[in-house]
Scaffold this motif. Structure first.
Motif, PDB file in Angstrom:
ATOM      1  N   ASN A 179      52.445  22.389  75.578  1.00  0.00           N
ATOM      2  CA  ASN A 179      51.993  22.758  76.921  1.00  0.00           C
ATOM      3  C   ASN A 179      51.628  21.498  77.708  1.00  0.00           C
ATOM      4  OD1 ASN A 179      52.079  25.686  76.994  1.00  0.00           O
ATOM      5  ND2 ASN A 179      50.487  25.611  75.427  1.00  0.00           N
ATOM      6  N   THR A 220      49.184  21.782  80.728  1.00  0.00           N
ATOM      7  CA  THR A 220      47.790  22.220  80.564  1.00  0.00           C
ATOM      8  C   THR A 220      47.095  21.323  79.546  1.00  0.00           C
ATOM      9  OG1 THR A 220      48.603  23.903  78.997  1.00  0.00           O
ATOM     10  CG2 THR A 220      48.258  24.594  81.275  1.00  0.00           C
ATOM     11  N   GLU A 223      48.528  33.147  82.891  1.00  0.00           N
ATOM     12  CA  GLU A 223      49.160  31.830  82.988  1.00  0.00           C
ATOM     13  C   GLU A 223      50.674  31.939  83.136  1.00  0.00           C
ATOM     14  OE1 GLU A 223      45.917  29.498  80.173  1.00  0.00           O
ATOM     15  OE2 GLU A 223      47.607  30.539  79.246  1.00  0.00           O
ATOM     16  N   SER A 251      52.194  28.953  84.805  1.00  0.00           N
ATOM     17  CA  SER A 251      51.828  27.588  84.414  1.00  0.00           C
ATOM     18  C   SER A 251      52.289  27.193  83.022  1.00  0.00           C
ATOM     19  CB  SER A 251      50.305  27.407  84.499  1.00  0.00           C
ATOM     20  OG  SER A 251      49.635  28.309  83.631  1.00  0.00           O
ATOM     21  N   THR A 252      52.806  28.120  82.229  1.00  0.00           N
ATOM     22  CA  THR A 252      53.273  27.788  80.890  1.00  0.00           C
ATOM     23  C   THR A 252      54.721  28.241  80.716  1.00  0.00           C
ATOM     24  OG1 THR A 252      52.558  29.887  79.867  1.00  0.00           O
ATOM     25  CG2 THR A 252      50.938  28.100  79.966  1.00  0.00           C
ATOM     26  N   HIS A 296      47.619  33.681  76.825  1.00  0.00           N
ATOM     27  CA  HIS A 296      48.793  33.803  75.958  1.00  0.00           C
ATOM     28  C   HIS A 296      48.490  34.552  74.664  1.00  0.00           C
ATOM     29  CE1 HIS A 296      52.614  32.836  74.114  1.00  0.00           C
ATOM     30  NE2 HIS A 296      51.996  32.261  73.090  1.00  0.00           N
TER      31      HIS A 296
END
Length: 297
Positions: free
Chosen positions: A178, A181, A244, A247-248, A273
């Protein structure tokens, strides 16, 4: 994986092969550590290949509001290298995992399947290869879209494992998978945070799973940007992504697959997640409603 407990032939196979078992499982089957029914676990000795012997009935799944059409028996699969299943082996591949999934489906009579993270990737791969599930649900599947799930961390991670530094290898993994993040945090800071965030037994378990994680991510990398092939699926698909989702890599994968499957449904629960593991009760109603919908039979 889900079966209707009213199906006597399926129930007979369960009773004929059941043994109490308390091992862990990973990736396939939403309700990993807790389930609101808390029924006793038991193991099914399926005819799956040696890599994936462990299958457990995990409880019953009911519709929200107590609607008709349920409950369903939930089975969880201990994938290769997890729990009581055998090691991944030198010939490990996503295709071997898909063969395990199909063997378990045939042994249990399961009609529906749910996969999370790498298990979601395998669920889509198995369905694309022809596994005869009637309905498919995945939560943040580990599908790489244009390199969205990186693999450039793996070389350093292997070297650190070979040097007997599993804690450093885990840092490399956490930062590498990741980059947007946790990858932004310096290593010295993660060295301080991880022991506070994860108790020692859990950290040691994750260290032990790193070689398997590298092999699994290699399979994801090998299938990078092939997600459009899932557009051939001709059965209902439920895609889920948490807070998320933008963003992931795993979060964005659900939306990408949704775009190539016009008939699919996309849900965005306010979970992270690991939502199916840490808060299964928040995911279960949506799964039950999808699996037990009027068109599910």
């Amino acid at each position: 994986m889900c079966t209707d407990p009213r199906d006597r032939s399926t129930r007979g196979r369960q009773n004929g092969h059941a043994r109490h078992h308390s091992g862990h499982h990973h990736g396939l089957g939403a309700f990993r550590r807790r389930h609101h029914h808390r029924l006793p676990h038991h193991r099914l000795r399926s005819r799956a290949p040696a890599g994936a012997r462990g299958v457990r009935a995990r409880g019953r799944l009911r519709r929200s509001g107590g609607g008709v059409g349920g409950p369903l028996q939930v089975h969880t699969v201990e994938r290769r290298g997890r729990g009581t299943s055998g090691p991944q082996g030198d010939a490990y591949s996503a295709a071997a995992e898909c063969a395990d999934i199909e063997a378990v489906r045939a042994a249990t009579g399961a009609r529906f399947v749910f996969g999370h993270s790498f298990g979601g990737f395998l669920t889509l791969e198995a369905a694309s290869a022809g596994s005869a599930f009637e309905r498919i649900a995945v939560y943040e599947p580990g599908v790489s879209v244009d390199g969205s799930i990186p693999f450039d961390w793996a070389g350093r991670c292997r070297r650190e494992l070979d040097a007997g530094k599993p804690a450093e290898a885990f840092l490399t993994f956490v930062r590498g998978v990741n980059p947007g993040t946790s990858g932004k945090a310096p290593r010295w800071l993660l060295r301080l945070i991880l022991p506070l965030a994860l108790k020692k037994p859990e950290r040691l378990q994750k260290h032990a799973l790193l070689p398997a994680a590298i092999r699994e991510h290699a399979e994801i990398a090998a299938r990078d940007s092939t997600f459009r092939e899932y557009g051939r699926l001709d059965r209902p698909v439920l895609l889920m992504a948490g807070k998320e989702a933008r963003s992931t890599g795993a979060g964005r994968a659900a939306a990408a697959v949704h775009e190539v499957l016009p008939g699919s449904r996309l849900l965005l629960p306010r979970l992270d997640h690991f939502g199916p593991e840490t808060d299964p009760a928040a995911v279960a109603p949506a799964l039950a409603d999808f699996f037990l919908g009027s068109s599910a039979g």
